[in-house]
Design a protein around this motif. Structure first.
Motif, PDB file in Angstrom:
ATOM      1  N   GLU A   1       0.828  -1.210   0.000  1.00 34.26           N
ATOM      2  CA  GLU A   1       0.000   0.000   0.000  1.00 34.26           C
ATOM      3  C   GLU A   1       0.860   1.258   0.000  1.00 34.26           C
ATOM      4  O   GLU A   1       0.532   2.249  -0.666  1.00 34.26           O
ATOM      5  CB  GLU A   1      -0.934  -0.004   1.213  1.00 34.26           C
ATOM      6  CG  GLU A   1      -1.969  -1.118   1.219  1.00 34.26           C
ATOM      7  CD  GLU A   1      -2.915  -1.055   0.021  1.00 34.26           C
ATOM      8  OE1 GLU A   1      -3.055   0.031  -0.585  1.00 34.26           O
ATOM      9  OE2 GLU A   1      -3.489  -2.100  -0.318  1.00 34.26           O
TER      10      GLU A   1
ATOM     11  N   HIS B   1      -4.137   7.471   2.400  1.00 35.01           N
ATOM     12  CA  HIS B   1      -4.199   6.221   1.636  1.00 35.01           C
ATOM     13  C   HIS B   1      -4.324   5.019   2.567  1.00 35.01           C
ATOM     14  O   HIS B   1      -5.102   4.084   2.301  1.00 35.01           O
ATOM     15  CB  HIS B   1      -2.947   6.089   0.765  1.00 35.01           C
ATOM     16  CG  HIS B   1      -2.929   4.849  -0.070  1.00 35.01           C
ATOM     17  ND1 HIS B   1      -3.651   4.733  -1.246  1.00 35.01           N
ATOM     18  CD2 HIS B   1      -2.305   3.641   0.105  1.00 35.01           C
ATOM     19  CE1 HIS B   1      -3.469   3.532  -1.776  1.00 35.01           C
ATOM     20  NE2 HIS B   1      -2.641   2.854  -0.968  1.00 35.01           N
TER      21      HIS B   1
ATOM     22  N   ASN C   1      -7.610   2.283   3.087  1.00 36.82           N
ATOM     23  CA  ASN C   1      -7.428   0.854   2.882  1.00 36.82           C
ATOM     24  C   ASN C   1      -7.447   0.081   4.199  1.00 36.82           C
ATOM     25  O   ASN C   1      -6.833  -0.985   4.322  1.00 36.82           O
ATOM     26  CB  ASN C   1      -6.126   0.599   2.132  1.00 36.82           C
ATOM     27  CG  ASN C   1      -6.198   1.017   0.683  1.00 36.82           C
ATOM     28  OD1 ASN C   1      -6.655   0.266  -0.174  1.00 36.82           O
ATOM     29  ND2 ASN C   1      -5.778   2.249   0.396  1.00 36.82           N
TER      30      ASN C   1
END
Length: 810
Positions: A496, A649, A653
């Protein structure tokens, strides 16, 4: 006027000396005032610090110790409260979120949830305005956070939860928490919410901090060992509930956590205050010598008409005492005002309430002694020598001293000037006159040299602080560190992170916390265990660069190897390279072999173990709680933006972020804290520079008086006013340059000693020394400027003298 006439002739003369030469009176008064001001300011600051700090800290009912852990239920607090020796215990929840500031930036805010605001008993938070306690969905801001956030009571703030959701909270009040650092220096904001609001922030209704106060019978003076022992028992209580404890913080009984730093700062101020007093005394000696030089013929006349030496002595000592009283009237209120300003500033730095201006009687008594007794003692020798002149010597004084080379220094000066014949004659005369009165020159040089030495040493302390910080930050070879509220698969975290534009490299780390035990015995848990953070980076990591001072770093084939830093050794000196180490993590006792020792600077007690081995030992194989990121750009603003992008981000997630630390921001925040120290030192250094300038002004004034008839001779043979003035300006520049040269030589050892002491006092370890050539250059410019300014008035007075004036001079 009638009272003046009724005075006896000798006291009329004292009054005339005071009132008749206002400039000289002002100069003497200032010379004494500087020392009185410095002593009064430092002592008043100390008393106000002690009064206000104890008052603010005491009203908070401060904890004896605090434990930080993974979230736990409120019932655990009750079990700790029931421990023998614990008087009171309370739990809190700390949630680190992001908040949108008034300028649109996203900054860190610590939301603190307290179960019962009304019945607080430990680390009490007090309301200052608005609602109390906070309502559901509302927030109370700590007073230092309100201004920094750029909001007002009644406004709304937007926070981002660890799950990535935006929430709007209304600021319904302002509180004061004496246990928190102000937002300006910590870089974080503080908000206080109810337990119900936790659920709106995507957090469970649990606690992660417990603070307790011990019973009075547990305490043994200022010793922390009994509190540590009780804290370890509380640690065991938390671990029995399968809670991972990260840290045990123990406080010295009755002391603010920053008491040592405050005492150290006051000690430095006291040293510089005494220096100011010393230099002011030297300036007074010069000035009294000036008065007696000017009035040597008056002394002769008084003796000729029957005055005894003791009568003349009492007249001049009374004059000095009068100067001291005038100085006291000026310096005492100014010292109190300065102390109030210093205390107010420090109250903002250390977050305590300032009780306002105060001038205690003991401070006034000390200032009176400094203003009157010290000048009298300093003036006694020059007055005794000046009043010992005979009538013949006094009436034959014409102010023109011999200039023949009498000593070694004179011969050296004459030899040097012989080689400089091509210089203009006024310049040559200035150079020769500089060494004419060597005793007076020595006093003036001492004043200016001490001021310059301290000034340059302060700049070197600043340079050393910055170098120490740079070396400490050189440990970090990454730009952004991201911590998570729990462990996740390392491969998922890296995947990620690398998806975010601007990331150059990423590396996941394991992390846990525990206690270093003395040995494997069960009894060691309560007897000798100490806090330690255990980091588990890959053994071939490029993200950090520990400075190994003994042994080696981790190798790929290592399993239960351990590298500890010097901070760990302070609490666990039994750890040796090649020896065993036992660390209790939760309910597990992990056995290591110490393979290396790393230097610790500005960090806590850290140990390093191989990632694969440690994560397997704590049953988190292949998982991590932190990731270190190298940014593609070296621009600080772009790195801050990248940190924000990473956080968003991760949260999108479903990776719950606990903290995002940008290294350059940490460095800037630490620098601002260092600047507090150097600012205080620099203020006192400037004060010493003022004393030096006053001393030089006095010296040049004396020189003009002594050379009045010489000036007349110069004018009689055609010297212009410009040339006469140039003689004294160049002479002052010579003195300034000599003082700079002597100060530069002395500054090196003084700066090294001062840097060492500042490091020990504030950082508990010596600073990496760096001499500041910038400080040398600045002081050279300042010394030249002060020399010119100090000589302008005496030079102007000398240039205005006419031939008629000097021939009639008595």
């Amino acid at each position: 006027m009638t009272r003046y006439i009724l005075l006896s002739p000798r006291w009329r003369k004292v009054w005339a000396d005071l009132w008749g030469n206002k400039l000289r009176t002002m100069l003497v008064m200032l010379s004494i005032s500087v020392g009185v001001f410095a002593v009064g300011m430092v002592y008043s600051s100390y008393l106000m610090f002690a009064r206000d700090l104890a008052r603010s800290w005491g009203t908070a009912s401060p904890a004896s110790a605090t434990l930080y852990a993974d979230p736990f239920d409120e019932e655990v607090v009750e079990s700790i409260r029931s421990l023998r020796g614990v008087k009171e215990a309370e739990g809190r929840r700390n949630v680190s979120l992001r908040v949108s500031t008034a300028d649109g930036q996203w900054r860190q805010i610590l939301m603190i949830a307290i179960p019962d605001y009304i019945e607080q008993r430990v680390n009490i938070v007090r309301p200052q305005s608005g609602d109390w306690p906070p309502g559901d969905g509302d927030v109370l801001l700590e007073r230092s956070s309100l201004t920094e956030l750029g909001v007002a009571q009644g406004d709304r703030i937007v926070v981002e939860t660890t799950a990535g959701r935006k929430r709007s909270l209304k600021v319904t009040g302002v509180v004061y928490d004496p246990t928190q650092w102000p937002s300006l220096f910590s870089g974080s904001f503080y908000g206080y919410i109810s337990m119900d609001t936790l659920e709106k922030l995507d957090e469970e209704r649990q606690l992660d901090q417990v603070s307790f106060v011990v019973q009075p019978w547990v305490l043994q003076g200022k010793a922390t060992a009994p509190i540590e022992e009780l804290g370890r028992r509380a640690w065991n209580k938390l671990e029995q509930g399968d809670t991972t404890v990260f840290w045990l913080q123990v406080y010295t009984p009755g002391e603010h956590p920053m008491q040592n730093g405050i005492n150290a700062m006051l000690l430095l101020l006291a040293v510089l205050g005494v220096l100011s007093l010393l230099l002011g005394t030297l300036l007074l000696v010069n000035t009294v010598s000036s008065i007696l030089t000017q009035q040597v013929r008056q002394v002769g006349i008084m003796k000729a008409i029957g005055a005894r030496r003791d009568q003349i002595l009492s007249m001049y000592l009374t004059l000095v005492a009068a100067y001291g009283i005038l100085a006291l009237l000026v310096a005492a209120p100014l010292g109190a005002l300065a102390a109030g300003g210093v205390t107010g500033f420090m109250a903002g730095v250390f977050n305590f309430d300032s009780g306002g201006l105060e001038l205690p009687p003991r401070v006034i008594l000390l200032e009176a002694a400094v203003a009157i007794l010290v000048p009298l003692a300093a003036a006694l020798r020059p007055v005794w020598r000046g009043t010992g002149v005979t009538v013949r010597e006094a009436v034959s004084d014409f102010g023109i001293g011999g200039v023949a080379a009498k000593g070694l220094v004179d011969r050296w000066v004459d030899a040097a000037l012989e080689r400089l014949k091509k210089l203009p004659r006024p310049v040559l005369l200035s150079l020769r006159n500089t060494f004419r009165r060597k005793g007076r020159l020595a006093l003036t040089l001492l004043t200016m040299t001490v001021a310059g030495t301290v000034f340059m040493a302060v700049f070197s302390v600043r340079s050393s602080l910055y170098l120490t910080l740079d070396q400490a930050m050189d440990y970090f070879h990454y730009d952004i560190g991201v911590g998570f509220t729990q462990s996740y698969r390392a491969s998922r975290i890296e995947q990620e992170v690398l998806r975010v534009p601007g990331v150059k490299a990423a590396e996941t780390w394991g992390f846990t916390s525990g206690r270093v035990l003395l040995d494997e015995r069960k009894e060691s848990e309560d007897a000798s265990s100490k806090n330690v953070f255990v980091m588990a980076p890959p053994v071939d990591t490029k993200m950090i660069k520990p400075r190994i001072i003994e042994g080696r770093w981790l190798l790929p084939e290592d399993e239960s190897a351990l590298v500890v830093n010097t901070e760990v050794l302070k609490d666990s000196p039994h750890l040796k390279v090649g020896g065993p180490a036992v660390i209790k993590v939760g309910t597990r006792r992990l056995q290591f072999t110490v393979v290396g020792i790393a230097q610790s600077t500005l960090t806590g007690p850290f140990a390093y173990a191989p990632y694969e081995w440690l994560t397997g030992a704590v049953q988190e194989a292949g998982r991590a709680r932190a990731v270190q990121v190298v940014a593609a750009s070296a621009d600080p603003k772009e790195q801050s933006a990248l940190g924000r992008a990473l956080e968003e981000h991760m949260k999108k997630n479903s990776l719950r972020v606990q903290s995002v630390d940008t290294i350059w921001e940490t460095k800037q925040r630490t620098r601002s804290q260092f600047d507090i120290i150097t600012t205080f030192l620099l203020i006192m250094a400037v004060l010493l520079a003022v004393v030096g300038a006053l001393g030089l002004t006095g010296t040049m004034g004396i020189n003009v008086l002594e050379r009045t008839r010489e000036i007349g001779v110069m004018r009689a043979i055609g010297a212009s006013s410009l040339n006469v003035g140039k003689v004294f300006v160049v002479e002052a520049l010579c003195i300034g340059f000599l003082s700079w040269l002597a100060g530069a030589i002395l500054a090196l050892p003084v700066a090294a000693l001062l840097s060492y002491q500042v490091g020990i006092l504030f950082l508990q370890s010596p600073l990496t020394f760096s001499f500041s050539f910038l400080g040398m250059g600045i002081w050279l410019a300042l010394a030249a400027t002060l020399s010119v300014v100090a000589s302008l008035l005496p030079a102007w007075n000398a240039a205005r003298l006419s031939v008629r004036d000097v021939l009639s001079y008595e």
